[in-house]
Design an enzyme around this catalytic site. Sequence first.
Site, PDB file in Angstrom:
ATOM      1  CG  LEU A   1     -36.115   4.244 -37.068  1.00 35.83           C
ATOM      2  CD1 LEU A   1     -35.354   5.008 -38.146  1.00 35.83           C
ATOM      3  CD2 LEU A   1     -35.561   2.837 -36.926  1.00 35.83           C
TER       4      LEU A   1
ATOM      5  CG  HIS B   1     -33.581   1.911 -34.090  1.00 36.50           C
ATOM      6  ND1 HIS B   1     -34.720   2.196 -33.366  1.00 36.50           N
ATOM      7  CD2 HIS B   1     -33.633   0.595 -34.377  1.00 36.50           C
ATOM      8  CE1 HIS B   1     -35.433   1.090 -33.230  1.00 36.50           C
ATOM      9  NE2 HIS B   1     -34.805   0.102 -33.821  1.00 36.50           N
TER      10      HIS B   1
ATOM     11  CD  GLN C   1     -31.759  -9.178 -33.664  1.00 35.70           C
ATOM     12  OE1 GLN C   1     -32.952  -9.411 -33.769  1.00 35.70           O
ATOM     13  NE2 GLN C   1     -31.273  -7.954 -33.718  1.00 35.70           N
TER      14      GLN C   1
END
Lengths: 281, 281
Positions: free
Chosen positions: A33, A37, A152
């Site tokens: 991370l 994130h 995405q």
Amino acid sequence: MKVVKNISEVKNIVNEWKQQGCTIGFVPTMGYLHEGHGSLVVKAMENSKVVVSIFVNPMQFGPTEDLDKYPRDLEKDSKYCKELGVDLIFNPEPGEMYPEGYCTSVDISGLSEELCGLSRPVHFKGVCTVVNKLLNIVNPDKAYFGEKDAQQLAIIRRMVKDLSMNVEIVGCPIIREKDGLAKSSRNTYLSSEERRAALALSKSIFAGKDMVKEGCREVDILLKKMKDIINEEPLARIDYLKAVDAMTMQQVDTIDRPVLIAMAVYIGKVRLIDNFSFIPG
Amino acid sequence: MKVVKNISEVKNIVNEWKQQGCTIGFVPTMGYLHEGHGSLVVKAMENSKVVVSIFVNPMQFGPTEDLDKYPRDLEKDSKYCKELGVDLIFNPEPGEMYPEGYCTSVDISGLSEELCGLSRPVHFKGVCTVVNKLLNIVNPDKAYFGEKDAQQLAIIRRMVKDLSMNVEIVGCPIIREKDGLAKSSRNTYLSSEERRAALALSKSIFAGKDMVKEGCREVDILLKKMKDIINEEPLARIDYLKAVDAMTMQQVDTIDRPVLIAMAVYIGKVRLIDNFSFIPG
């Protein structure tokens, strides 16, 4: 904060939370991370409980891709999540997600063949399948995805809408290093020389943004300028750099609707992505 | 009883029921309901509320199949559901389920290429996709499927397990006419001569069942006897008649595990299916 490896245990915990009237925010990740994130987790704090999944999903890696060497550090990730106030980490083994006999997949036609789908043909089928499954397991009210992975995000929005899934998808802005490089777990692959060369991506993005802001609507002119900036960097090799309709991912010639200008660029052997979106006023 | 055409309206009604603490039973159908469907609805009454969907799903019909002439009678279906005590019928138009731009599919590899998947190659992809979407819309505690469509039932169980969906799948026994013919909406296609000829299927099933009960474990011997019975009927043409592993749908030589003995048989132009399962003691 709990770290759980087991699907049924996550379901039990979430069910209990729901019975108490909690809302659930969910941040699916592949771990390692960074502050990108972190910004998703902070946004997810608008819910009563926050679940982070850490799962390097084999199904979304092609046979020649970086599955094995993809960076992992659960201890550091756990510490970071705890500091941020995460309530639950779901960290399954591949065998828990895809046990023997597993044979189901979720796929999107149309949106997934363009851009990253061209050089990563199985990628988005793997992404759709794992996100669909994770959403069923965690059953969140809202799920948070970074705009850095713009294609995405568009594909997941499409899947959730098409399958009438009971979750709201929230897109969050790209987080950058001070010098402009978009944060990514894959940045750790870069040597110091490559790290410097990688700035070609954000330089090109910023220049393109400025051109569009100043009124440029001709995609040819825009992309030529952006490509020139990247090609000035000897270590950079463009995989793609395109302007597409933000909904359909089909290429456009003129910026006359919401568009996504997206790139994938190899810096040495490391493939990095960056993008910006623009909605004409 | 309400009849609703709109996804969001179904979601709102179900959400309200859930907030009241109701459990939801769901029976997905293509309409033209008969006592086979009726038995599913009766079983679903173990929940506080029962939802029936009536949707002839274009995605599960091949280009040369009977989509257009598939029988429909919403008025009669509504009356039947009301009598049975159904709380809600969901009866969407194709454009509500698959609006412009729709591009998501759910598929199963392995289980779907055998048996009916051989002569109906797009069928189970369409079934998985629509059932996945319907389960997300209705969000039931339990969903009820007939064992007549045994391969469909196995595939849906697999999808629900693989994607960790939050629903229990309940299989219910085949319901037959007095003379043995398995109830099916497609039986209405049969002329009176064909209706008589269609008994070849159930005759063969009953004979097969008896043989297995009496200890026959050799698939060759079993299927030969069953095929002979069907081939005695001049109007019948076997599409397939196979013994498969009940979980994987792969052919077996010996009945040494739970097996499904399944057939599809053309009676004139009408394709009918029937089956039985056996678990060695």
